[in-house]
Design a protein around this motif. Sequence first.
Motif, mmCIF file in Angstrom:
data_model
loop_
_atom_site.group_PDB
_atom_site.id
_atom_site.type_symbol
_atom_site.label_atom_id
_atom_site.label_comp_id
_atom_site.label_asym_id
_atom_site.label_seq_id
_atom_site.Cartn_x
_atom_site.Cartn_y
_atom_site.Cartn_z
ATOM 1 N N ILE A 284 -24.961 183.529 66.022
ATOM 2 C CA ILE A 284 -24.182 182.897 64.960
ATOM 3 C C ILE A 284 -25.147 182.402 63.885
ATOM 4 N N CYS B 64 -23.211 182.285 56.717
ATOM 5 C CA CYS B 64 -21.795 182.009 56.962
ATOM 6 C C CYS B 64 -21.560 180.521 56.747
ATOM 7 N N LEU C 39 -20.890 187.095 59.678
ATOM 8 C CA LEU C 39 -20.012 186.635 60.750
ATOM 9 C C LEU C 39 -20.736 186.679 62.095
ATOM 10 N N CYS D 256 -19.009 178.885 59.230
ATOM 11 C CA CYS D 256 -19.211 179.095 60.667
ATOM 12 C C CYS D 256 -19.430 177.793 61.425
#
Length: 132
Positions: A40, A45, A104, A48
């Motif tokens: 991640i 992002c 993503l 996120c």
Amino acid sequence: MKRISILLFIILLGCKPIESDFEKYGSIIGFDTDTPTLIISLENCQYCFSVFKESLQELEGKKINVIIVSSQEKKANLLAKVDGKSIFIDQKKEGLKLGLIESLPVLFLTGQEKQVIETPDELVDLIQKHVQ
């Protein structure tokens, strides 16, 4: 005959299995590539952190690696406590450099099958199906 034997020996020494980018990443960061791995990025992002924070809590007790791509260790620790055992930080953004993640989150299942995660529900669903 000696020349052929020597040539075959040299060729066999040079025949090393090609390491995949995912395996390279595992050796750089220090995680087991045979374990499902979630990458991640907090760099590419923006949402996120807030969207996936709760979902990461659902991973507790599961056999999964979590790699947080962030130049800021403090921010990564706010998302999930980096412990170097199952939760790692990638401060040098090696996952981005190797092209394993763009923006993503990405889940690598066993066999290096790659799944791009668009929603927290999708993450939880994949974890329930594929992770112990």
